[in-house]
Design an enzyme around this catalytic site. Sequence first.
Site, PDB file in Angstrom:
ATOM      1  N   ASN A  32       0.719  -0.925   0.357  1.00  0.00           N
ATOM      2  CA  ASN A  32       0.041   0.154  -0.334  1.00  0.00           C
ATOM      3  C   ASN A  32       0.719   0.990  -0.213  1.00  0.00           C
ATOM      4  O   ASN A  32       1.752   1.000  -0.308  1.00  0.00           O
ATOM      5  CB  ASN A  32      -0.972  -0.110   1.117  1.00  0.00           C
ATOM      6  CG  ASN A  32      -1.591  -1.306   0.905  1.00  0.00           C
ATOM      7  OD1 ASN A  32      -1.933  -1.627   0.195  1.00  0.00           O
ATOM      8  ND2 ASN A  32      -2.021  -2.171   2.723  1.00  0.00           N
ATOM      9  N   HIS A  87       5.875  -0.792  -2.269  1.00  0.00           N
ATOM     10  CA  HIS A  87       5.379   0.588  -3.540  1.00  0.00           C
ATOM     11  C   HIS A  87       5.124   2.019  -3.453  1.00  0.00           C
ATOM     12  O   HIS A  87       5.232   2.822  -4.101  1.00  0.00           O
ATOM     13  CB  HIS A  87       4.356   0.051  -4.111  1.00  0.00           C
ATOM     14  CG  HIS A  87       4.159  -1.283  -4.746  1.00  0.00           C
ATOM     15  ND1 HIS A  87       4.264  -2.001  -5.846  1.00  0.00           N
ATOM     16  CD2 HIS A  87       4.153  -2.809  -4.133  1.00  0.00           C
ATOM     17  CE1 HIS A  87       4.126  -3.192  -5.562  1.00  0.00           C
ATOM     18  NE2 HIS A  87       4.465  -3.716  -4.801  1.00  0.00           N
ATOM     19  N   CYS A 124      11.923  15.902  -6.508  1.00  0.00           N
ATOM     20  CA  CYS A 124      12.343  16.411  -7.364  1.00  0.00           C
ATOM     21  C   CYS A 124      13.499  15.371  -8.565  1.00  0.00           C
ATOM     22  O   CYS A 124      14.277  14.718  -8.481  1.00  0.00           O
ATOM     23  CB  CYS A 124      13.373  17.177  -7.474  1.00  0.00           C
ATOM     24  SG  CYS A 124      13.857  18.171  -8.560  1.00  0.00           S
ATOM     25  N   CYS A 137      16.749  16.891  -9.424  1.00  0.00           N
ATOM     26  CA  CYS A 137      18.160  16.727  -8.023  1.00  0.00           C
ATOM     27  C   CYS A 137      17.919  16.112  -7.037  1.00  0.00           C
ATOM     28  O   CYS A 137      18.923  15.343  -6.277  1.00  0.00           O
ATOM     29  CB  CYS A 137      18.446  18.269  -7.141  1.00  0.00           C
ATOM     30  SG  CYS A 137      16.723  19.068  -6.237  1.00  0.00           S
ATOM     31  N   THR A 185      -3.132 -10.550  -1.841  1.00  0.00           N
ATOM     32  CA  THR A 185      -4.096 -11.318  -3.373  1.00  0.00           C
ATOM     33  C   THR A 185      -2.542 -12.262  -3.592  1.00  0.00           C
ATOM     34  O   THR A 185      -2.568 -12.878  -4.467  1.00  0.00           O
ATOM     35  CB  THR A 185      -4.718 -10.898  -4.538  1.00  0.00           C
ATOM     36  OG1 THR A 185      -3.762  -9.501  -5.054  1.00  0.00           O
ATOM     37  CG2 THR A 185      -6.258 -10.661  -4.128  1.00  0.00           C
TER      38      THR A 185
HETATM   39 ZN   LIG Z   1      15.248  19.785  -7.724  1.00  0.00          ZN
END
Ligand SMILES: [Zn+2]
Length: 265
Positions: free
Chosen positions: A117, A134, A142, A145, A207
């Site tokens: 989840n 996940h 970002c 960077c 599952t």
């Molecule tokens: Zn950045």
Amino acid sequence: MSDPRGVSTIDDSIAQAARVLGSASRVLVITGAGMSADSGMPTYRGVGGLYEEQSTADGVAIEEALSGPMFERDPALTWKYIAQIESACRGARPNAGHHAIVDLADHVEHLCVVTQNVDGLHRAAGTRELIEMHGNIHRLFCIRCGQSRTVPDYSRLMQWPPRCGRCNGLERPAVVLFEEMLPSSALERYQRELAGGFDVVLMIGTTAVFEYIAAPVRAAASGQGTAIEINPADTPVTALCDIKCPGPAADVVPAIVQQLETRGF
Ligand SMILES: [Zn+2]
């Protein structure tokens, strides 16, 4: 739920699970969409509830809109659907099942939660040993960077799609999109956990479609521990599990912990 002998089978399985967990020292808990269903969440992988037709207003399948290649091609489109999911989840709180896992950790030497989840609810409940396989929808980073930040929700983002406060590069949520690999840092940590062995593998609301989930269950089935499944329905690994508790996580996990505490297993 009773069988013809008048014995409550769900109660039997809960008692068995409590007994096994009460004498365990290392427990692996694997959670999936069913864990959060009781918090009233639509789930990132189980997007069927949000997109019954599997096709978006933009004419692409939801799996394509939420894919790594689409994010590279048209990040605004991917962001649009991620934002819809985040908005639908906003305000969700950990349920009794999440809290019961935290309580369970007090009864065993080592308990590690691996979750599919992205909602951050295990973290919100206070689970310390946690691998969010996940990712987490509230963590942004970002793509230029790498700077990351955690936001409570998306309602107060200053720009859309959001941009990095340091270099103005495009940000993305730290979740695994369709067609992307699982993060190596999470996988490596998971491998280290598995190498330590587990007495009990407790699968909740998943599952088990991913190999990384099925593998430790098979290991338990081959005599290296006990596999317990908590899920209202049967799954591809149900037949391998030693104990099946057919019910929702928010009911069954607290019931197991309560038995463990009151009976002193
Ligand atoms: Zn950045």
